[in-house]
Design an enzyme around this catalytic site. Structure first.
Site, PDB file in Angstrom:
ATOM      1  N   GLY A  11       0.833  -1.200   0.000  1.00 43.64           N
ATOM      2  CA  GLY A  11       0.000   0.000   0.000  1.00 43.64           C
ATOM      3  C   GLY A  11       0.864   1.243   0.000  1.00 43.64           C
ATOM      4  O   GLY A  11       0.544   2.250   0.646  1.00 43.64           O
ATOM      5  N   ALA A  12       1.985   1.199  -0.752  1.00 43.50           N
ATOM      6  CA  ALA A  12       3.020   2.233  -0.653  1.00 43.50           C
ATOM      7  C   ALA A  12       2.557   3.611  -1.089  1.00 43.50           C
ATOM      8  O   ALA A  12       3.153   4.616  -0.693  1.00 43.50           O
ATOM      9  CB  ALA A  12       4.235   1.807  -1.480  1.00 43.50           C
ATOM     10  N   LEU A  13       1.507   3.694  -1.909  1.00 50.21           N
ATOM     11  CA  LEU A  13       1.049   4.995  -2.385  1.00 50.21           C
ATOM     12  C   LEU A  13       0.011   5.639  -1.476  1.00 50.21           C
ATOM     13  O   LEU A  13      -0.354   6.794  -1.671  1.00 50.21           O
ATOM     14  CB  LEU A  13       0.470   4.873  -3.800  1.00 50.21           C
ATOM     15  CG  LEU A  13       1.460   4.410  -4.869  1.00 50.21           C
ATOM     16  CD1 LEU A  13       0.779   4.334  -6.223  1.00 50.21           C
ATOM     17  CD2 LEU A  13       2.675   5.319  -4.922  1.00 50.21           C
ATOM     18  N   GLY A  14      -0.458   4.900  -0.481  1.00 45.77           N
ATOM     19  CA  GLY A  14      -1.430   5.441   0.456  1.00 45.77           C
ATOM     20  C   GLY A  14      -0.770   6.308   1.510  1.00 45.77           C
ATOM     21  O   GLY A  14       0.458   6.349   1.647  1.00 45.77           O
ATOM     22  N   ARG A  15      -1.583   7.004   2.272  1.00 41.42           N
ATOM     23  CA  ARG A  15      -1.053   7.916   3.290  1.00 41.42           C
ATOM     24  C   ARG A  15      -0.254   7.162   4.342  1.00 41.42           C
ATOM     25  O   ARG A  15       0.829   7.594   4.750  1.00 41.42           O
ATOM     26  CB  ARG A  15      -2.210   8.697   3.933  1.00 41.42           C
ATOM     27  CG  ARG A  15      -2.919   9.628   2.943  1.00 41.42           C
ATOM     28  CD  ARG A  15      -4.273  10.075   3.456  1.00 41.42           C
ATOM     29  NE  ARG A  15      -4.154  11.052   4.524  1.00 41.42           N
ATOM     30  CZ  ARG A  15      -4.062  12.364   4.333  1.00 41.42           C
ATOM     31  NH1 ARG A  15      -4.034  12.854   3.107  1.00 41.42           N
ATOM     32  NH2 ARG A  15      -3.983  13.190   5.341  1.00 41.42           N
ATOM     33  N   GLY A  91      -2.123  -3.733   8.658  1.00 39.09           N
ATOM     34  CA  GLY A  91      -2.881  -2.616   9.201  1.00 39.09           C
ATOM     35  C   GLY A  91      -4.127  -2.310   8.405  1.00 39.09           C
ATOM     36  O   GLY A  91      -4.854  -1.374   8.737  1.00 39.09           O
ATOM     37  N   HIS A 149     -13.174  10.231  11.562  1.00 35.44           N
ATOM     38  CA  HIS A 149     -12.020  10.176  10.689  1.00 35.44           C
ATOM     39  C   HIS A 149     -12.180  11.146   9.519  1.00 35.44           C
ATOM     40  O   HIS A 149     -13.258  11.685   9.293  1.00 35.44           O
ATOM     41  CB  HIS A 149     -11.803   8.753  10.154  1.00 35.44           C
ATOM     42  CG  HIS A 149     -11.202   7.814  11.155  1.00 35.44           C
ATOM     43  ND1 HIS A 149     -11.972   7.117  12.070  1.00 35.44           N
ATOM     44  CD2 HIS A 149      -9.910   7.461  11.403  1.00 35.44           C
ATOM     45  CE1 HIS A 149     -11.176   6.381  12.834  1.00 35.44           C
ATOM     46  NE2 HIS A 149      -9.934   6.565  12.454  1.00 35.44           N
ATOM     47  N   LYS A 153     -11.616   8.186   4.376  1.00 38.51           N
ATOM     48  CA  LYS A 153     -11.704   6.824   4.924  1.00 38.51           C
ATOM     49  C   LYS A 153     -12.938   6.133   4.355  1.00 38.51           C
ATOM     50  O   LYS A 153     -14.034   6.697   4.343  1.00 38.51           O
ATOM     51  CB  LYS A 153     -11.770   6.863   6.451  1.00 38.51           C
ATOM     52  CG  LYS A 153     -11.683   5.483   7.088  1.00 38.51           C
ATOM     53  CD  LYS A 153     -11.429   5.572   8.575  1.00 38.51           C
ATOM     54  CE  LYS A 153     -11.346   4.204   9.216  1.00 38.51           C
ATOM     55  NZ  LYS A 153     -10.256   3.376   8.643  1.00 38.51           N
ATOM     56  N   GLY A 159     -11.544   0.293  12.020  1.00 32.38           N
ATOM     57  CA  GLY A 159     -10.921  -0.874  12.648  1.00 32.38           C
ATOM     58  C   GLY A 159     -10.663  -0.657  14.121  1.00 32.38           C
ATOM     59  O   GLY A 159     -10.784  -1.578  14.937  1.00 32.38           O
ATOM     60  N   THR A 160     -10.329   0.578  14.495  1.00 32.76           N
ATOM     61  CA  THR A 160     -10.089   0.878  15.909  1.00 32.76           C
ATOM     62  C   THR A 160     -11.379   0.806  16.711  1.00 32.76           C
ATOM     63  O   THR A 160     -11.395   0.306  17.843  1.00 32.76           O
ATOM     64  CB  THR A 160      -9.458   2.272  16.050  1.00 32.76           C
ATOM     65  OG1 THR A 160      -8.261   2.305  15.284  1.00 32.76           O
ATOM     66  CG2 THR A 160      -9.143   2.583  17.504  1.00 32.76           C
TER      67      THR A 160
END
Length: 262
Positions: A11-15, A91, A149, A153, A159-160
């Site tokens: 998911g390298a391009l996500g925040r 995550g 959030h 999102k 998830g939390t």
């Protein structure tokens, strides 16, 4: 000199993927061995960092930290399990039941840390919620989980929020699926005794706000956590990455990483 731990980033391009990459690159004990976004490692956006194919990142990494989507993380788990590694830190949230089963099955072959939140504070909060739910009887105290959030999102409850609700359900020695209330809409009638409700807000750039409200007739107890910078989640995920390498196959969470398991 201790060799650097080789970290892959999914998911390298996500925040969150960008935050994990930046923090890992700034840590002298870690090296980013490879990054990918979609499972095929292909992305045509002009701002894409150097991305590799999934197979290349799997081969180069001792552990992969993945904040992507349910489908992508399930595919990653299957691919890592098929080759006997690397370890995973997951995550991603909003996995459907089939994707959850794929991750659980993969954990029979490789060690996986999976958490709805990698904040130390949130996981301490979960422990406090479980203790409070154990001591506050359901015929007197109602439980509501609130979360807010940013507008981007895509899943709700977060998830939390689910992590905190599961802690409350454990405290009451119930399965969350048995007592979770569906989203409220229209004439819903009075709430049932012992149920756990949710409220979600999406807007602006809110990083993450979570509260668990215990409400009785005469008083209300609120336990809450505020995230001010998503770097805190990246930092916790990298601590989980350091911890999970070399562990036996299994499905772990941040309670295990922090040594808080009873």
């Amino acid at each position: 000199m201790t060799p650097s731990l080789k970290i892959g980033v999914g998911g390298a391009l996500g925040r969150m993927g960008r935050a994990v990459s930046a923090l890992a690159q700034a840590n002298p004990g870690l090296v980013v061995a490879g990054r990918f976004d979609r499972p095929d490692g292909v992305d045509d956006r002009p701002e894409s960092p150097a991305l590799g194919a999934l197979s290349e990142v799997l081969a180069a990494s001792a552990v992969i930290v993945d904040f992507s989507t349910g489908a992508a993380t399930a595919a990653l788990a299957q691919a890592a399990a098929a080759r006997g590694g690397p370890a995973l830190v997951i995550g991603a949230t909003g996995l459907d039941p089939g994707e959850e089963r794929m991750v659980t099955d993969a954990a029979k072959a490789i060690p996986i840390v999976k958490s709805g939140n990698y904040s130390v504070g949130v996981n301490i909060l979960a422990g406090l919620v479980e203790q409070a739910a154990r001591r506050l009887p359901p015929d007197v105290w109602d439980i509501e989980v609130f979360e807010a959030h940013h507008r981007r999102k895509v899943d709700a409850p977060s998830g939390t929020a689910l992590l905190l609700a599961q802690a409350a359900a454990r405290g009451r020695r119930r399965e969350l699926g048995e007592i979770a209330l569906p989203p409220r809409d229209g004439v819903t009638g009075p709430r049932s005794e012992g149920a756990i409700g949710f409220a979600s807000v999406r807007g602006g750039g809110v990083v993450g706000e979570h509260s668990v409200i215990f409400a009785a007739e005469e008083e209300t107890l609120t336990l809450s956590h505020s995230a001010r910078d998503r770097a805190l989640f990246a930092r916790g995920a990298l601590e989980a990455a350091k911890w999970v390498v070399g562990k036996p196959p299994g499905l772990y969470d941040m309670i295990d990483v922090l040594g808080l398991r009873d």
